[in-house]
Design an enzyme around this catalytic site. Structure first.
Site, PDB file in Angstrom:
ATOM      1  N   ASP A 106      -0.083  -5.632  -1.687  1.00 26.34           N
ATOM      2  CA  ASP A 106      -0.386  -6.992  -2.143  1.00 26.34           C
ATOM      3  C   ASP A 106      -0.432  -7.043  -3.668  1.00 26.34           C
ATOM      4  OD1 ASP A 106      -0.551  -8.036   0.416  1.00 26.34           O
ATOM      5  OD2 ASP A 106      -2.460  -9.055   0.059  1.00 26.34           O
ATOM      6  N   TYR A 150      -6.895   2.045  10.390  1.00 29.47           N
ATOM      7  CA  TYR A 150      -6.570   0.886  11.220  1.00 29.47           C
ATOM      8  C   TYR A 150      -6.631   1.224  12.714  1.00 29.47           C
ATOM      9  CZ  TYR A 150      -4.889  -2.562   7.788  1.00 29.47           C
ATOM     10  OH  TYR A 150      -4.789  -3.503   6.802  1.00 29.47           O
ATOM     11  N   ASP A 207      -7.932   4.243  -6.730  1.00 31.86           N
ATOM     12  CA  ASP A 207      -8.516   3.329  -7.726  1.00 31.86           C
ATOM     13  C   ASP A 207      -7.688   3.339  -9.006  1.00 31.86           C
ATOM     14  OD1 ASP A 207      -9.330   5.973  -8.055  1.00 31.86           O
ATOM     15  OD2 ASP A 207     -11.386   5.477  -8.679  1.00 31.86           O
ATOM     16  N   ASP A 231      -1.946  -1.313   2.435  1.00 32.32           N
ATOM     17  CA  ASP A 231      -2.193  -2.744   2.637  1.00 32.32           C
ATOM     18  C   ASP A 231      -2.609  -3.377   1.309  1.00 32.32           C
ATOM     19  OD1 ASP A 231      -2.696  -5.195   4.038  1.00 32.32           O
ATOM     20  OD2 ASP A 231      -4.836  -4.726   3.984  1.00 32.32           O
ATOM     21  N   LYS A 258      -7.251   9.432  -1.870  1.00 34.55           N
ATOM     22  CA  LYS A 258      -8.605   9.486  -2.439  1.00 34.55           C
ATOM     23  C   LYS A 258      -9.124  10.900  -2.177  1.00 34.55           C
ATOM     24  CE  LYS A 258     -12.119   7.486  -4.476  1.00 34.55           C
ATOM     25  NZ  LYS A 258     -12.073   6.948  -5.858  1.00 34.55           N
TER      26      LYS A 258
HETATM   27  C1  IPM Z   1      -0.188  -6.935   6.302  1.00 28.64           C
HETATM   28  C2  IPM Z   1      -1.337  -7.765   6.827  1.00 28.64           C
HETATM   29  C3  IPM Z   1      -1.808  -7.154   8.129  1.00 28.64           C
HETATM   30  C4  IPM Z   1      -2.331  -5.776   7.814  1.00 28.64           C
HETATM   31  C5  IPM Z   1      -2.849  -7.977   8.913  1.00 28.64           C
HETATM   32  C6  IPM Z   1      -2.387  -9.384   9.156  1.00 28.64           C
HETATM   33  C7  IPM Z   1      -3.227  -7.307  10.208  1.00 28.64           C
HETATM   34  O1  IPM Z   1      -2.342  -7.866   5.871  1.00 28.64           O
HETATM   35  O2  IPM Z   1       0.828  -6.823   7.006  1.00 28.64           O
HETATM   36  O3  IPM Z   1      -0.319  -6.407   5.210  1.00 28.64           O
HETATM   37  O4  IPM Z   1      -3.503  -5.613   7.424  1.00 28.64           O
HETATM   38  O5  IPM Z   1      -1.566  -4.819   7.972  1.00 28.64           O
HETATM   39 MG    MG Z   2      -1.841  -7.039   3.980  1.00 24.69          MG
END
Ligand code: IPM
Ligand code: MG
Length: 365
Positions: free
Chosen positions: A254, A143, A226, A250, A194
């Site tokens: 999710d 990032y 993975d 990230d 990885k």
């Molecule tokens: C998160 C989001 C952010 C990230 C974006 C909005 C920059 O997806 O907080 O997970 O990628 O970190």
């Molecule tokens: Mg995110």
């Protein structure tokens, strides 16, 4: 003596302002019940800041955050700002906030609430009892790595590139946070990388192994990303604490969030070595339902509870908020995102009122 805390509110965009209002009302009530005095300062971030000042993270906002004890952040982004150049996009404001406050440790719990098991897309027996914390490195990796950019090659073709980079010290400090969290939980830490392909991951793995020597009571394991993604969906209960880099975190956070079936329920904390922590729901700004009183404020409210626990060391006040969330769910109240047959549909504001009722009268104890 009344404890005093300065909180910077960053409502941001979309549903941000609606859910912030609920969290503030809950904090005011809990403050009176536990003799805590909160002063709130509101500042601009994301699209709201772009519209007002031309930039997604005005200096004044960063300064307000730095001058406070903790930051409560709602959400940023929306269709209106999607086509701006990267430096002016709402997301750049969020990354600037993380970097500006040195928030290298992102804690994302994924806990399945018994009331919402049927909201998960996975089978009950797979997800029942899931209780995971993803510890994501937040200010390094691909990032923020340099060099990065889009250039033109000799042949006139364009080339885009980013750099995934971690220094030993960056790995060590997030490893330490993760081991300490695992120590307070079920003492199992899974590091995700990885290392079969990436040098940066080999260094990550070596440092984790070295750090493990300081935590003999924590069982450290390693998974390739993975495989980790697959295992999270296949058998999530094998995980307790997960530590990983910025990009993998990230993605995996999710996936972990969706195990619970309801991203609208999940809080998070971003912490640095010192200075204020930032507390925010895992979900985004949901521009499609903004301003319609349809948002689920519970992740934001649970983020406020995390703030009380981690930044203010007020575990009893935090637990009372978490209990109130359980109570309203037990009573059957549901916003649209977690609605199921037989439950009582409520809007964002009404959910807030139910929470206040569950907390009881303000001037108690
Ligand atoms: C998160 C989001 C952010 C990230 C974006 C909005 C920059 O997806 O907080 O997970 O990628 O970190
Ligand atoms: Mg995110």
């Amino acid at each position: 003596m009344t404890q005093q805390y300065r909180i910077t509110l960053l409502p941001g965009d979309g549903i941000g302002p609606e859910i912030t209002a609920v969290a503030v009302a809950v904090l005011k009530t809990i403050g009176q019940q536990f003799d805590l005095e909160f002063s709130f300062t509101e500042a601009l971030i994301g699209g709201a800041a772009i519209d007002a000042t031309g930039e997604p993270l005005p200096q004044a906002t960063l300064a307000a955050c730095k001058a406070s004890d903790a930051v409560l952040f709602a959400a940023i982004g929306g269709y209106k700002w999607d086509n701006l150049p990267r430096e002016q996009r709402p997301e750049t404001g969020l990354l600037g906030l993380r970097a500006g406050l040195g928030l290298f440790a992102n804690l994302r719990p994924a806990t399945i609430l018994p009331q919402l098991i049927d909201a998960s897309s996975l089978k009950r027996e797979v997800v029942e009892g899931v209780d995971i914390v993803v510890v994501r490195e937040l200010t390094g990796g691909i990032y923020f790595g340099k060099p990065k950019g889009i250039v033109e090659t000799e042949t006139g073709e364009k080339r885009g590139f980013n750099t995934m980079v971690y220094d030993e010290s960056e790995v060590d400090r997030i490893a330490k946070v993760a081991f300490e969290i695992a120590q307070k939980r079920n003492k199992r830490l899974c590091s995700v990388d990885k290392a079969n392909v990436l040098d940066v991951s080999q260094l990550w793995r070596d440092r984790l192994n070295l750090m493990a020597e300081n935590y003999p009571d924590v069982e450290l394991s390693h998974l390739y990303v993975d495989n980790a993604a697959m295992q999270l969906i296949r058998a999530p209960k094998q995980f307790d604490t997960i530590v990983t880099g910025n990009l993998f975190g990230d993605i995996l956070s999710d996936a972990a969030a969706m195990l619970t079936g309801s991203i609208g329920m999940l809080p998070s904390a971003s912490l640095g070595a010192d200075g204020p922590g930032v507390y925010e729901p895992v979900h985004g700004s949901a521009p499609d339902i903004a301003g319609q009183d349809k948002a689920n404020p519970l992740a934001m409210v649970l983020s406020a509870a995390m703030m009380l626990r981690y930044s203010f060391d007020q575990p009893a006040a935090a637990a009372k908020i978490e209990q109130a969330v359980q109570t309203v769910l037990d009573q059957g109240y549901r916003t649209g995102d977690i609605m199921s047959p037989g439950m009582i549909a409520v809007g964002c504001q009404a959910m807030g009122e139910k929470l206040l009722a569950a907390l009881g009268p303000a001037m108690q104890s």
